[in-house]
Design a protein around this motif. Structure first.
Motif, PDB file in Angstrom:
ATOM      1  N   ARG A   1       0.839  -1.202   0.000  1.00 12.60           N
ATOM      2  CA  ARG A   1       0.000   0.000   0.000  1.00 12.60           C
ATOM      3  C   ARG A   1       0.875   1.253   0.000  1.00 12.60           C
ATOM      4  N   TRP A   2       1.889   1.276   0.847  1.00 12.07           N
ATOM      5  CA  TRP A   2       2.794   2.417   0.893  1.00 12.07           C
ATOM      6  C   TRP A   2       3.591   2.538  -0.395  1.00 12.07           C
ATOM      7  N   TYR A   3       3.949   1.416  -0.979  1.00 12.55           N
ATOM      8  CA  TYR A   3       4.661   1.425  -2.260  1.00 12.55           C
ATOM      9  C   TYR A   3       3.832   2.154  -3.316  1.00 12.55           C
ATOM     10  N   CYS A   4       2.546   1.876  -3.337  1.00 12.93           N
ATOM     11  CA  CYS A   4       1.656   2.542  -4.302  1.00 12.93           C
ATOM     12  C   CYS A   4       1.460   4.012  -3.959  1.00 12.93           C
ATOM     13  N   LEU A   5       1.347   4.322  -2.677  1.00  7.03           N
ATOM     14  CA  LEU A   5       1.128   5.704  -2.256  1.00  7.03           C
ATOM     15  C   LEU A   5       2.341   6.593  -2.478  1.00  7.03           C
TER      16      LEU A   5
END
Length: 73
Positions: free
Chosen positions: A42-46
């Protein structure tokens, strides 16, 4: 990425590749590590702009895991 070129990764495989290796002491151990990998994803995408292509690298995933880890510590 293209399935016909075989240069894609399924989400399940991605989570297994980037989940921390926890001792397999039951069903819950795998669930915890997969949850950590999902949070890192999720953080990778954000951390990327939605309008720009994402060139995947292990260093970017490590950065996302670091951000995710700082929030839970």
């Amino acid at each position: 990425m293209s399935k016909s070129l075989k240069n894609f990764v399924t989400i399940q495989q991605f989570l297994l590749d980037y989940s921390p290796h926890a001792p397999a002491s039951g069903a819950d151990a795998g669930a915890v590590s997969t949850t950590q990998a999902a949070d890192s994803f999720r953080w990778y995408c954000l951390l990327h702009k939605y309008s720009a292509p994402i060139d995947h690298s292990d260093s970017q995933m490590a950065e996302a895991a670091s951000v995710s880890g700082r929030l839970y510590d």
